[in-house]
Design a protein around this motif. Sequence first.
Motif, PDB file in Angstrom:
ATOM      1  N   GLU A   1       0.846  -1.184   0.000  1.00 14.07           N
ATOM      2  CA  GLU A   1       0.000   0.000   0.000  1.00 14.07           C
ATOM      3  C   GLU A   1       0.887   1.243   0.000  1.00 14.07           C
ATOM      4  OE1 GLU A   1      -2.950   0.012   3.034  1.00 14.07           O
ATOM      5  OE2 GLU A   1      -3.918  -1.828   2.304  1.00 14.07           O
ATOM      6  N   ASN A   2       0.524   2.219  -0.821  1.00 14.35           N
ATOM      7  CA  ASN A   2       1.239   3.477  -1.014  1.00 14.35           C
ATOM      8  C   ASN A   2       2.404   3.372  -1.992  1.00 14.35           C
ATOM      9  OD1 ASN A   2       1.127   6.293  -0.380  1.00 14.35           O
ATOM     10  ND2 ASN A   2       3.058   6.084   0.711  1.00 14.35           N
ATOM     11  N   SER A   3       2.660   2.188  -2.569  1.00 14.57           N
ATOM     12  CA  SER A   3       3.650   2.098  -3.643  1.00 14.57           C
ATOM     13  C   SER A   3       3.165   2.905  -4.839  1.00 14.57           C
ATOM     14  CB  SER A   3       3.840   0.641  -4.077  1.00 14.57           C
ATOM     15  OG  SER A   3       4.398  -0.150  -3.058  1.00 14.57           O
ATOM     16  N   TYR A   4       4.101   3.493  -5.571  1.00 16.58           N
ATOM     17  CA  TYR A   4       3.738   4.199  -6.806  1.00 16.58           C
ATOM     18  C   TYR A   4       4.226   3.352  -7.971  1.00 16.58           C
ATOM     19  CZ  TYR A   4       2.650   8.007  -9.983  1.00 16.58           C
ATOM     20  OH  TYR A   4       2.082   8.771 -10.986  1.00 16.58           O
ATOM     21  N   LEU A   5       3.297   2.983  -8.864  1.00 16.52           N
ATOM     22  CA  LEU A   5       3.583   2.021  -9.924  1.00 16.52           C
ATOM     23  C   LEU A   5       3.221   2.551 -11.299  1.00 16.52           C
ATOM     24  CD1 LEU A   5       1.829  -1.121  -8.336  1.00 16.52           C
ATOM     25  CD2 LEU A   5       4.182  -0.343  -7.944  1.00 16.52           C
ATOM     26  N   GLY A   6       3.885   1.976 -12.305  1.00 18.10           N
ATOM     27  CA  GLY A   6       3.447   2.099 -13.687  1.00 18.10           C
ATOM     28  C   GLY A   6       3.041   0.707 -14.144  1.00 18.10           C
ATOM     29  N   VAL A   7       1.799   0.542 -14.587  1.00 17.27           N
ATOM     30  CA  VAL A   7       1.272  -0.782 -14.922  1.00 17.27           C
ATOM     31  C   VAL A   7       0.796  -0.815 -16.371  1.00 17.27           C
ATOM     32  CG1 VAL A   7      -0.433  -2.555 -14.357  1.00 17.27           C
ATOM     33  CG2 VAL A   7       0.531  -1.121 -12.536  1.00 17.27           C
ATOM     34  N   ALA A   8       1.456  -1.625 -17.178  1.00 15.63           N
ATOM     35  CA  ALA A   8       0.988  -1.886 -18.542  1.00 15.63           C
ATOM     36  C   ALA A   8       0.029  -3.066 -18.463  1.00 15.63           C
ATOM     37  CB  ALA A   8       2.161  -2.217 -19.453  1.00 15.63           C
ATOM     38  N   ALA A   9      -1.170  -2.909 -19.018  1.00 15.90           N
ATOM     39  CA  ALA A   9      -2.206  -3.914 -18.769  1.00 15.90           C
ATOM     40  C   ALA A   9      -3.116  -4.125 -19.961  1.00 15.90           C
ATOM     41  CB  ALA A   9      -3.032  -3.499 -17.551  1.00 15.90           C
ATOM     42  N   ALA A  10      -3.805  -5.258 -19.912  1.00 13.24           N
ATOM     43  CA  ALA A  10      -4.825  -5.607 -20.905  1.00 13.24           C
ATOM     44  C   ALA A  10      -6.195  -5.520 -20.246  1.00 13.24           C
ATOM     45  CB  ALA A  10      -4.579  -7.018 -21.425  1.00 13.24           C
ATOM     46  N   PRO A  11      -7.263  -5.338 -21.040  1.00 10.90           N
ATOM     47  CA  PRO A  11      -8.607  -5.277 -20.454  1.00 10.90           C
ATOM     48  C   PRO A  11      -8.966  -6.568 -19.737  1.00 10.90           C
ATOM     49  CG  PRO A  11      -8.613  -4.533 -22.745  1.00 10.90           C
ATOM     50  CD  PRO A  11      -7.273  -5.152 -22.497  1.00 10.90           C
ATOM     51  N   ALA A  12      -9.762  -6.444 -18.685  1.00 12.04           N
ATOM     52  CA  ALA A  12     -10.263  -7.597 -17.935  1.00 12.04           C
ATOM     53  C   ALA A  12     -11.739  -7.345 -17.626  1.00 12.04           C
ATOM     54  CB  ALA A  12      -9.451  -7.794 -16.653  1.00 12.04           C
ATOM     55  N   PRO A  13     -12.468  -8.377 -17.245  1.00 12.66           N
ATOM     56  CA  PRO A  13     -13.899  -8.199 -16.956  1.00 12.66           C
ATOM     57  C   PRO A  13     -14.162  -7.205 -15.826  1.00 12.66           C
ATOM     58  CG  PRO A  13     -13.350 -10.528 -17.203  1.00 12.66           C
ATOM     59  CD  PRO A  13     -12.042  -9.782 -17.145  1.00 12.66           C
ATOM     60  N   GLU A  14     -15.371  -6.686 -15.802  1.00 14.87           N
ATOM     61  CA  GLU A  14     -15.877  -5.814 -14.741  1.00 14.87           C
ATOM     62  C   GLU A  14     -15.101  -4.507 -14.611  1.00 14.87           C
ATOM     63  OE1 GLU A  14     -15.769  -8.238 -11.263  1.00 14.87           O
ATOM     64  OE2 GLU A  14     -17.366  -9.571 -11.935  1.00 14.87           O
ATOM     65  N   GLY A  15     -14.543  -4.042 -15.745  1.00 18.21           N
ATOM     66  CA  GLY A  15     -13.848  -2.765 -15.723  1.00 18.21           C
ATOM     67  C   GLY A  15     -12.447  -2.822 -15.153  1.00 18.21           C
TER      68      GLY A  15
ATOM     69  N   THR B   1      -0.952   5.435  -7.362  1.00 19.89           N
ATOM     70  CA  THR B   1      -0.585   4.965  -6.032  1.00 19.89           C
ATOM     71  C   THR B   1      -1.474   3.794  -5.630  1.00 19.89           C
ATOM     72  OG1 THR B   1       0.140   7.168  -5.354  1.00 19.89           O
ATOM     73  CG2 THR B   1      -0.412   5.622  -3.601  1.00 19.89           C
ATOM     74  N   VAL B   2      -0.872   2.789  -5.039  1.00 20.39           N
ATOM     75  CA  VAL B   2      -1.631   1.641  -4.557  1.00 20.39           C
ATOM     76  C   VAL B   2      -2.358   2.029  -3.273  1.00 20.39           C
ATOM     77  CG1 VAL B   2      -1.520  -0.737  -3.735  1.00 20.39           C
ATOM     78  CG2 VAL B   2       0.008   0.020  -5.568  1.00 20.39           C
ATOM     79  N   ALA B   3      -3.684   2.015  -3.325  1.00 18.89           N
ATOM     80  CA  ALA B   3      -4.487   2.363  -2.153  1.00 18.89           C
ATOM     81  C   ALA B   3      -4.841   1.134  -1.329  1.00 18.89           C
ATOM     82  CB  ALA B   3      -5.764   3.078  -2.594  1.00 18.89           C
ATOM     83  N   LYS B   4      -4.954  -0.019  -1.996  1.00 27.74           N
ATOM     84  CA  LYS B   4      -5.356  -1.231  -1.282  1.00 27.74           C
ATOM     85  C   LYS B   4      -4.833  -2.456  -2.019  1.00 27.74           C
ATOM     86  CE  LYS B   4      -9.537  -3.581   0.456  1.00 27.74           C
ATOM     87  NZ  LYS B   4     -11.017  -3.534   0.503  1.00 27.74           N
ATOM     88  N   VAL B   5      -4.358  -3.439  -1.274  1.00 24.31           N
ATOM     89  CA  VAL B   5      -3.895  -4.715  -1.825  1.00 24.31           C
ATOM     90  C   VAL B   5      -4.799  -5.811  -1.298  1.00 24.31           C
ATOM     91  CG1 VAL B   5      -1.982  -6.348  -1.999  1.00 24.31           C
ATOM     92  CG2 VAL B   5      -1.508  -3.889  -1.866  1.00 24.31           C
ATOM     93  N   SER B   6      -5.408  -6.582  -2.227  1.00 26.23           N
ATOM     94  CA  SER B   6      -6.310  -7.661  -1.826  1.00 26.23           C
ATOM     95  C   SER B   6      -5.798  -8.980  -2.397  1.00 26.23           C
ATOM     96  CB  SER B   6      -7.734  -7.406  -2.343  1.00 26.23           C
ATOM     97  OG  SER B   6      -8.239  -6.183  -1.852  1.00 26.23           O
ATOM     98  N   LYS B   7      -5.533  -9.935  -1.533  1.00 21.74           N
ATOM     99  CA  LYS B   7      -5.067 -11.255  -1.954  1.00 21.74           C
ATOM    100  C   LYS B   7      -6.272 -12.128  -2.293  1.00 21.74           C
ATOM    101  CE  LYS B   7      -0.687 -10.454  -0.843  1.00 21.74           C
ATOM    102  NZ  LYS B   7       0.435 -10.469  -1.804  1.00 21.74           N
ATOM    103  N   LYS B   8      -6.258 -12.671  -3.512  1.00 17.04           N
ATOM    104  CA  LYS B   8      -7.309 -13.592  -3.933  1.00 17.04           C
ATOM    105  C   LYS B   8      -6.718 -14.996  -4.048  1.00 17.04           C
ATOM    106  CE  LYS B   8     -10.111 -10.056  -4.553  1.00 17.04           C
ATOM    107  NZ  LYS B   8     -11.329  -9.823  -3.762  1.00 17.04           N
TER     108      LYS B   8
END
Length: 200
Positions: free
Chosen positions: A73-87, A123-130
């Motif tokens: 949490e609070n890390s600042y990232l650059g994320v290259a990504a592909a579309p995924a379901p549910e926005g 900025t990462v506001a929340k990390v959720s482990k699935k």
Amino acid sequence: MKMLKVLIAGAALFTATSGFAADRPVHLRGEVTAVTATDLTITDRKGVKTVVKLPEQAQVLDVSRSSVDAIKENSYLGVAAAPAPEGKVRALGVMVFPEPARGLNEGHFPWDMGDKSTMTNATVAKVSKKSSATELEMRFGGKTQVVVLDKATVYGQFVPGKRELIVVGAKVLVIGAPTADGATAANAVLVGRDGFLPPI
């Protein structure tokens, strides 16, 4: 302060561009197969060779491998990504920013790693482990974007680098711009350590 100035100057890789604008930065990914004081040749994974001008002012970023463990949490990232379901978006590559680069080019915009790919600098506001993945709630400019990290996600981190890192055999991402004569001039060269291709 010097580190921050270098990072800002080299941050074209994280800059929002207007989709298909004619002045959109050129991104070239591959292996350096020739280099001189004034240019370098990049060979991509399809074997296509491109000669790129290497101006004195071109910035070099030193990129090394990282892992999901570096993301908190609070890390600042650059994320290259592909579309995924549910926005949501599925992270293809994640770059962990050093603290002096926090806030650079914050936002969510088109990228060029596949159809409808995006870059999210936030900025990462929340990390959720699935059970099979990790989800990040990322915040930028009062907005949020959920990013899914899975087993295929590649992680990197960067610091300012030296021109001497650009050698034959190095894996690089070059961010450049077209020149008046139709060539490409490098604005920034991201050089991967130990055969690592920068993940964005």
